[in-house]
Design a protein around this motif. Structure first.
Motif, PDB file in Angstrom:
ATOM      1  N   GLN A   1      59.977  51.388  49.579  1.00  0.00           N
ATOM      2  CA  GLN A   1      59.744  52.657  50.249  1.00  0.00           C
ATOM      3  C   GLN A   1      60.597  53.778  49.680  1.00  0.00           C
ATOM      4  OE1 GLN A   1      57.415  53.559  52.603  1.00  0.00           O
ATOM      5  NE2 GLN A   1      56.560  51.582  51.990  1.00  0.00           N
ATOM      6  N   ASP A   2      61.808  53.460  49.206  1.00  0.00           N
ATOM      7  CA  ASP A   2      62.660  54.510  48.653  1.00  0.00           C
ATOM      8  C   ASP A   2      62.009  55.156  47.436  1.00  0.00           C
ATOM      9  OD1 ASP A   2      64.522  54.061  50.598  1.00  0.00           O
ATOM     10  OD2 ASP A   2      65.877  52.892  49.338  1.00  0.00           O
ATOM     11  N   THR A   3      61.411  54.333  46.588  1.00  0.00           N
ATOM     12  CA  THR A   3      60.735  54.864  45.408  1.00  0.00           C
ATOM     13  C   THR A   3      59.515  55.675  45.810  1.00  0.00           C
ATOM     14  OG1 THR A   3      61.475  52.987  44.087  1.00  0.00           O
ATOM     15  CG2 THR A   3      59.618  54.265  43.239  1.00  0.00           C
TER      16      THR A   3
ATOM     17  N   ARG B   1      59.109  57.350  48.557  1.00  0.00           N
ATOM     18  CA  ARG B   1      59.583  58.634  49.081  1.00  0.00           C
ATOM     19  C   ARG B   1      60.026  59.557  47.952  1.00  0.00           C
ATOM     20  NH1 ARG B   1      61.239  59.247  54.305  1.00  0.00           N
ATOM     21  NH2 ARG B   1      61.368  61.436  53.684  1.00  0.00           N
TER      22      ARG B   1
END
Length: 211
Positions: free
Chosen positions: A10-12, A14
């Motif tokens: 999810q960080d990527t 975002r």
């Protein structure tokens, strides 16, 4: 040859969407491509494609990301204030702060930029943009109505007209900042909005003319 890394988590996602919003704000959603974002973030094109599947899905996800940011930075501060004219003032100030802080996009507004781009182009992307604008206008008007019901805005004020006038100052500031590179337009808009609020306030002294 540029090395790319696989896309995970999810960080990527975002990070990709934040970059997508930046591109959409400054250049428009048509300039938004999976290949461009992969290059900008040093990610694999296939990995980015796997997250979104198509350019249209990427555009729709960017709209949702921009909406979430708008809710956090504009709606959130207003809702932390009690209902009334103070909440309305906070809403106006937060919108200007949200737009004016984006120096990389020249003080542009994502939804003004993409609204102009897709205003006459039917489809899912336009529908998503229109939905966000309608939600914003509804919240803006409802904030005025609540202040009026509390006796803080004059009974003869038309909430629809007042919301339109306040939004017009906001839109004008964002447009002039982009066109003329004028860093003072947001403070001019803030002053103009406060003057209008004072005209409609039952107790005008509650609205300072300057921040």
């Amino acid at each position: 040859m540029t090395e790319t890394r696989p896309v995970r988590g999810q960080d990527t996602r975002r990070a990709i969407l934040r970059e997508a919003v930046q591109v959409g704000t400054a250049e428009g959603l048509d300039r938004l491509t999976i290949g461009r974002l992969a290059t900008a973030l040093g990610a694999s094109k296939s990995g980015v494609f796997g997250l979104f599947g198509s350019k249209e899905e990427l555009q729709l996800a960017a709209i949702e990301e921009a909406k979430a940011s708008f809710i956090t930075e504009v709606i959130g501060p207003a809702l932390r204030q009690p209902s009334g004219i103070g909440r309305l003032q906070t809403l106006c100030d937060a919108w200007l702060d949200h737009t004016g802080k984006d120096a990389a996009a020249g003080g542009a507004c994502f939804f003004l930029s993409v609204g102009s781009e897709y205003g006459s182009r039917p489809g899912r992307v336009r529908d998503a943009i229109v939905s966000v604008w309608r939600q914003w206008h509804d919240f803006h008007r409802q904030t005025i109505i609540e202040a009026q019901q509390l006796g803080e805005i004059r009974a003869d004020t038309d909430p629809v007209q007042l919301a339109f006038e306040l939004s017009a100052f906001e839109r004008s500031a964002a447009t002039d900042r982009t066109l003329f590179d004028d860093t003072e337009v947001f403070e001019r808009a803030r002053t103009a909005m406060r003057r209008v609020l004072r005209e409609h306030a039952v107790q005008p002294d509650r609205i300072p003319l300057t921040a």
